[in-house]
Enzyme design. Structure first.
Site, PDB file in Angstrom:
ATOM      1  N   ASP A 108       0.833  -1.173   0.030  1.00 48.97           N
ATOM      2  CA  ASP A 108      -0.161  -0.008  -0.047  1.00 48.97           C
ATOM      3  C   ASP A 108       0.867   1.295   0.055  1.00 48.97           C
ATOM      4  O   ASP A 108       0.445   2.339   0.502  1.00 48.97           O
ATOM      5  CB  ASP A 108      -0.988   0.071   1.107  1.00 48.97           C
ATOM      6  CG  ASP A 108      -0.060   0.022   2.607  1.00 48.97           C
ATOM      7  OD1 ASP A 108       1.198  -0.282   2.441  1.00 48.97           O
ATOM      8  OD2 ASP A 108      -0.724   0.239   3.513  1.00 48.97           O
ATOM      9  N   LYS A 156       1.896  19.517  10.805  1.00 51.76           N
ATOM     10  CA  LYS A 156       2.505  18.155  10.329  1.00 51.76           C
ATOM     11  C   LYS A 156       4.022  18.219   9.862  1.00 51.76           C
ATOM     12  O   LYS A 156       4.236  18.242   8.612  1.00 51.76           O
ATOM     13  CB  LYS A 156       1.619  17.776   9.199  1.00 51.76           C
ATOM     14  CG  LYS A 156       0.143  17.474   9.561  1.00 51.76           C
ATOM     15  CD  LYS A 156      -0.903  17.417   8.721  1.00 51.76           C
ATOM     16  CE  LYS A 156      -2.268  17.057   9.408  1.00 51.76           C
ATOM     17  NZ  LYS A 156      -3.317  17.211   8.490  1.00 51.76           N
ATOM     18  N   ASP A 210       2.025   6.207   2.319  1.00 46.76           N
ATOM     19  CA  ASP A 210       1.211   5.086   2.303  1.00 46.76           C
ATOM     20  C   ASP A 210      -0.218   5.349   1.923  1.00 46.76           C
ATOM     21  O   ASP A 210      -0.466   6.607   1.944  1.00 46.76           O
ATOM     22  CB  ASP A 210       1.239   4.173   3.974  1.00 46.76           C
ATOM     23  CG  ASP A 210       0.862   5.227   4.930  1.00 46.76           C
ATOM     24  OD1 ASP A 210       0.747   6.309   4.490  1.00 46.76           O
ATOM     25  OD2 ASP A 210       0.509   4.707   5.994  1.00 46.76           O
TER      26      ASP A 210
END
Lengths: 231, 331
Positions: A108, A156, A210
């Protein structure tokens, strides 16, 4: 060298896209995630892949077949989707296909990792396993504290931790550490690290994502359109 | 203080669970929703009034909690269309009529000591206090030695803090002067910029957001054998016909009921924490690694001065408690 790709995840967080499609077949930029991975391998001279499939694995086999279209030899190893084996079990179950040093990838992940570079590094290190690593992109905003108060929020940021980027080069010895059902991350790597046989290759700076959630999917699609991700 | 819960979101990422249910009404164990736990937390902190800031499927939330739940008076502000958490809070502050509030994100399941947080807020000079929690890495972390990997930890806690989704806000905080969508992009960073944002930290307690199906699975796993109590929680680790082992968590400043067990003979092993066991005529202090035996029919209460985790190993009688006195209004 063979690459074993873990394709058996159920993709719960990508529903309803994954209602009747296995996660590696979810498309980004018009192509299944798994197709980018096979192309990446092929570009680095790896032309044999074993797809460790489970739930809806037939959809993967129907699409990639024997791999000729991509100039590769592709084999399949099926797990029972009702009795899932984790991230180590499917590799162990396919151990008769291991014929020397091998690569393992999570199915993934979209990345342009320097696979040939990681393999060359691994061969020089006398390790049983090499983990591809990048500095960790925090999925959360980080809070900087200052005495009794909050100084600031950082949206982030990338943190100074090396994280597992979901691609490994392993020696057949590692299979002895794998449980029939269990996780390569929690059951195998800590043990190999403890005996000093685990190495890390720093790939910080590559494109990496991912694709676990709809948010991830949106971001990767955008990056591909913007040309931020190229093999 | 008045409690307030931001529970208007549509829970897009929790589909299909949220097709017919708003996120706050998702069950973390049989007949116990996220919101049940949050209101119970308020009650345990001594809060007797809460405002639910609802939107998506508000009728279901109103039907479950009505005007009062677990001794907490409930009122509602229903948003017809989603306008973001800042606007929801503004509406809530109007209903609170100048009183200080404790606000919670409606998707957080946590064992945080809300009472202690309120105390910290009252004692610090800031109009807003945020609960901060240590970040758990969603990825495996590799620690390098000289040339090999020294250790590999799957999803460890890191030395960084993130927003824990619980806030104390003064009634006179300048909420109305902000414009925008979410608190995370308006009130909090602006208050930090002008050095007016305090924090409350409590490491080592259970904390989870229920944001995805995977999060929900993990919370349900935690709650498989766990029962919340006003003073903390109780987990039945094993129950056989020969013996019984429970894990008790008692929050700092809280205590169990004063009770006795007609048949149960138990030994407490203190895994973490400081406190004492109070008997009718004396106290027995404990700290980490201590053991205390309590024989049948001896009335006692366990008092934690710091967050305490203990294992209680006993003869096998699960339901063998005679409560002599409760210290809280909820059970």
């Amino acid at each position: 060298m063979k690459a074993f790709i873990l394709c058996g995840g159920r993709g719960e967080r990508l529903k309803p896209l994954t209602d009747c499609l296995p996660k590696p077949m979810v498309k980004v930029g018009g192509k299944p995630i798994l197709e980018y991975q096979l192309e990446l391998l092929s570009k680095h001279g790896i032309d044999e892949a074993v797809l460790l499939v489970g739930w809806c694995g037939e959809a993967i086999e129907d699409y990639f077949g024997d791999g000729k279209r991509l100039g590769m030899r592709v084999e399949y190893s099926y797990e029972d989707p009702e009795n899932r084996l984790g991230t180590a079990g499917p590799i162990k179950a396919a151990q008769d296909k291991v014929d020397g040093t091998f690569i393992v990838m999570n199915g993934d992940i979209v990345s342009n990792a320097n696979v040939a570079g990681i393999v060359a590094f691994h061969v020089g290190m006398e390790c049983w396993g090499t983990i591809n690593m990048i500095n960790m992109p925090s999925p959360y905003g980080i809070i900087d504290l200052d005495g009794n108060k909050i100084l600031q929020f950082r949206e982030k940021p990338v943190l100074p931790y090396k994280m597992n980027a979901g691609l490994y080069v392993l020696e057949p010895e590692v299979i002895d550490f794998m449980p029939d059902v269990g996780s390569i991350e929690t059951d195998v790597f800590p043990k190999i690290a403890a005996i000093g046989k685990l190495c890390g290759y720093d790939s910080t700076g590559i494109y990496w994502s991912d694709v676990g959630t709809h948010k991830d999917l949106e971001r990767v699609n955008k990056d591909i359109l913007a040309g931020k991700f190229k093999l | 203080m008045i409690g307030m819960i931001l529970c208007g979101g549509s829970g897009k990422r929790l589909k299909p669970y949220t097709d017919n249910t708003p996120t706050p009404l998702i069950e973390i164990k049989d007949n116990c929703t996220i919101l049940d736990k949050q209101i119970f937390d308020f009650a345990s902190a001594g809060i007797n009034e809460a405002i639910l800031l609802t939107g998506y499927k508000s009728d279901m939330i109103e039907a479950r909690y009505g005007k009062e739940y677990k001794g907490v008076r409930i009122s509602y502000h229903v948003e017809d269309r989603p306008l973001g958490t800042l606007n929801a809070l503004k509406a809530g502050m109007e209903l609170a009529k100048g009183q200080d509030v404790v606000v919670r994100n409606g998707d957080v399941v946590a064992d945080v000591n809300v009472r202690k947080m309120m105390l910290k807020h009252t004692n610090n000079p800031y109009p807003v206090t945020m609960y901060v929690t240590r970040m758990r890495s969603p990825y495996g972390i590799v620690e390098l030695g000289d040339d090999k990997v020294r250790s590999y930890k799957e999803k460890p806690q890191l030395d960084y803090y993130i927003n824990g989704g619980i806030y104390c806000i003064n009634g006179d905080a300048p909420i109305s002067q902000f414009e925008g969508g979410s608190l995370e992009h308006t009130l909090f960073p602006r208050m930090a910029e002008i050095n007016r944002l305090g924090y409350y930290m409590e490491d080592g307690v259970f904390w989870a957001t229920v944001d995805t199906v995977r999060d929900l699975e993990e919370v349900r796993k935690e709650y498989r054998n766990k029962t919340d109590k006003p003073w903390g929680y109780e987990k039945v680790l094993i129950s056989t016909d020969k013996y019984l082992t429970k894990e008790l968590f008692i929050r700092a400043g809280y205590q169990t009921s004063f009770h006795k067990h007609p048949r149960k003979d138990e030994t407490m092993y203190i895994i973490e924490g400081v406190g004492y066991i109070e008997f009718e005529d004396h106290k027995e202090h404990f700290g980490k690694n201590d053991t205390v035996r309590i024989e049948p029919n001896v009335p006692h209460t366990i008092v934690a001065t710091e967050n305490t985790i203990l294992h209680e190993v006993s003869t096998p009688f699960l339901e063998d408690t005679v409560r002599i006195r409760d210290y809280y209004n909820v059970r």
